[in-house]
Design an enzyme around this catalytic site. Structure first.
Site, PDB file in Angstrom:
ATOM      1  N   ARG A   1       0.919  -1.297  -0.026  1.00  0.00           N
ATOM      2  CA  ARG A   1       0.023   0.086  -0.001  1.00  0.00           C
ATOM      3  C   ARG A   1       0.918   1.264  -0.108  1.00  0.00           C
ATOM      4  O   ARG A   1       0.683   2.251  -0.484  1.00  0.00           O
ATOM      5  CB  ARG A   1      -0.982  -0.011   1.097  1.00  0.00           C
ATOM      6  N   LYS A  61      -2.373   6.882   1.409  1.00  0.00           N
ATOM      7  CA  LYS A  61      -2.397   7.399   2.710  1.00  0.00           C
ATOM      8  C   LYS A  61      -1.013   8.236   2.722  1.00  0.00           C
ATOM      9  O   LYS A  61       0.279   7.930   2.828  1.00  0.00           O
ATOM     10  CB  LYS A  61      -1.712   6.144   3.283  1.00  0.00           C
ATOM     11  N   GLU A 110     -15.699   7.367   7.402  1.00  0.00           N
ATOM     12  CA  GLU A 110     -14.705   6.635   8.294  1.00  0.00           C
ATOM     13  C   GLU A 110     -14.382   7.384   9.608  1.00  0.00           C
ATOM     14  O   GLU A 110     -14.824   8.515   9.637  1.00  0.00           O
ATOM     15  CB  GLU A 110     -13.428   6.051   7.584  1.00  0.00           C
TER      16      GLU A 110
HETATM   17  N1  PPE Z   1      -8.631   5.298   7.635  1.00  0.00           N
HETATM   18  C1  PPE Z   1      -7.839   5.988   7.688  1.00  0.00           C
HETATM   19  C2  PPE Z   1      -7.892   7.541   7.301  1.00  0.00           C
HETATM   20  C3  PPE Z   1      -6.670   5.754   8.357  1.00  0.00           C
HETATM   21  O1  PPE Z   1      -5.625   6.660   8.527  1.00  0.00           O
HETATM   22  C4  PPE Z   1      -6.396   4.399   8.714  1.00  0.00           C
HETATM   23  C5  PPE Z   1      -5.131   4.099   9.254  1.00  0.00           C
HETATM   24  C6  PPE Z   1      -7.553   3.603   8.422  1.00  0.00           C
HETATM   25  C7  PPE Z   1      -8.474   3.904   7.979  1.00  0.00           C
HETATM   26  C8  PPE Z   1      -7.255   2.136   9.119  1.00  0.00           C
HETATM   27  O2  PPE Z   1      -6.523   1.420   8.095  1.00  0.00           O
HETATM   28  P1  PPE Z   1      -5.603   0.191   8.806  1.00  0.00           P
HETATM   29  O3  PPE Z   1      -4.757   0.521   9.901  1.00  0.00           O
HETATM   30  O4  PPE Z   1      -4.802  -0.343   7.289  1.00  0.00           O
HETATM   31  O5  PPE Z   1      -6.716  -0.968   9.014  1.00  0.00           O
HETATM   32  N2  PPE Z   1      -4.456   5.078  10.140  1.00  0.00           N
HETATM   33  C9  PPE Z   1      -3.044   5.025  10.514  1.00  0.00           C
HETATM   34  C10 PPE Z   1      -2.581   6.273  11.144  1.00  0.00           C
HETATM   35  C11 PPE Z   1      -3.281   6.912  12.193  1.00  0.00           C
HETATM   36  C12 PPE Z   1      -2.362   7.789  13.053  1.00  0.00           C
HETATM   37  O6  PPE Z   1      -1.332   7.805  13.145  1.00  0.00           O
HETATM   38  O7  PPE Z   1      -3.011   7.943  14.136  1.00  0.00           O
HETATM   39  C13 PPE Z   1      -2.774   3.858  11.600  1.00  0.00           C
HETATM   40  O8  PPE Z   1      -3.973   3.285  12.431  1.00  0.00           O
HETATM   41  O9  PPE Z   1      -1.603   3.527  11.809  1.00  0.00           O
END
Ligand code: PPE
Length: 254
Positions: free
Chosen positions: A50, A149, A183
């Site tokens: 990703r 991201k 979200e």
């Molecule tokens: N949406 C967003 C906007 C997002 O930033 C994350 C992860 C997710 C969904 C969930 O994705 P996943 O972790 O792959 O299931 N956000 C990252 C950064 C947030 C932060 O630094 O605080 C994280 O959870 O690491």
């Protein structure tokens, strides 16, 4: 950091680093968990893939392969003696050229690891948290790239998160530009309604969460029905249950 193991206090950048000024970075949030088979990184390759896709979307060529970054991260965790930790890879335009078309600014790549507890808290996990629908909408695909991201994009999440925290809530829920549920500030969202698990699909400007994919897979394996569809705001209130998934810790325990 750019291929070297660097002590924490020396892991610094120049104040004219491009990413600091314009948000030109892409990153990941990954976790290593302590298991009975030793320390295990959850879906490491998928996270790094990703990262590569996020970089491509912003015209950045990563100087390291997924394999290189994976090996370096394993060694980093070993050297730090961590049984479990948060892993933060970041690729950003570094020091070299300012301005919006700074093709000669280097692509710097770092991976940092540190212990980061679930301070959403075991408490938050058991008792639940208080979330508020944000007045800020999730970034629209007509202006940015919700599926990437990228560092600069998180100003949107920070506005929503800060607004909800200042109002006394643990987390923000963002609607998309059409007004459908999208979200959390850094998590994917799901509703349980009439025996089904419902979650927004990719047309809702979500980040394609790695935990989202896992939760959908596990739920289906357990025999639950998971439906990806648009969710109206009112359904948040009609739902029997609402839950979020994401890698990082989120908000303080209530
Ligand atoms: N949406 C967003 C906007 C997002 O930033 C994350 C992860 C997710 C969904 C969930 O994705 P996943 O972790 O792959 O299931 N956000 C990252 C950064 C947030 C932060 O630094 O605080 C994280 O959870 O690491």
């Amino acid at each position: 950091m750019n291929g070297e193991f660097v002590p924490w206090d020396n892991a610094n950048v120049h104040v004219l680093s491009h990413g600091l000024h314009y948000g030109t970075g892409v990153f990941e949030g990954i976790r290593a968990y302590e298991t009975e088979h030793g320390t295990a990184v959850f879906r490491h390759r998928e996270h790094l893939e990703r990262l590569v896709r996020s970089a491509q979307l912003y015209y950045m060529d990563l100087p390291y392969s997924v394999g290189d970054m994976r090996d370096a991260t394993h060694e980093l965790i070993r050297r730090n003696g961590l049984a479990s930790c948060y892993i933060r890879p970041l690729a950003f335009r570094g020091y070299g050229e300012m301005g919006l078309f700074a093709q000669s600014a280097p692509i710097d790549v770092i991976v940092a690891v540190w212990p980061w507890g679930a301070y959403l808290g075991e408490e938050g996990k058991k008792k639940g948290i208080r979330a508020k629908v944000s007045s800020w909408r999730r970034i629209s695909p007509s202006g940015l790239i919700p599926h990437a991201k990228a560092s600069g994009q998180y100003l949107n999440s920070i506005l929503a998160k800060t607004e909800s925290a200042n109002a006394g809530y643990d987390e923000a829920i963002l609607l998309d530009e059409r007004g459908f549920v999208c979200e959390g500030s850094g998590e994917n969202i799901y509703l349980v309604r009439e025996g089904e698990i419902v979650t927004p699909g990719h047309t809702s400007s979500i980040l394609d969460g790695i935990n989202r994919k896992s939760v959908i897979q596990i739920s289906r394996d357990l025999g639950y029905t998971v439906v990806e569809r648009d969710i109206a705001r009112a359904e948040l209130y009609l739902a029997e249950e609402v839950f979020l998934t994401g890698t990082a810790p989120r908000s303080p325990p209530i």
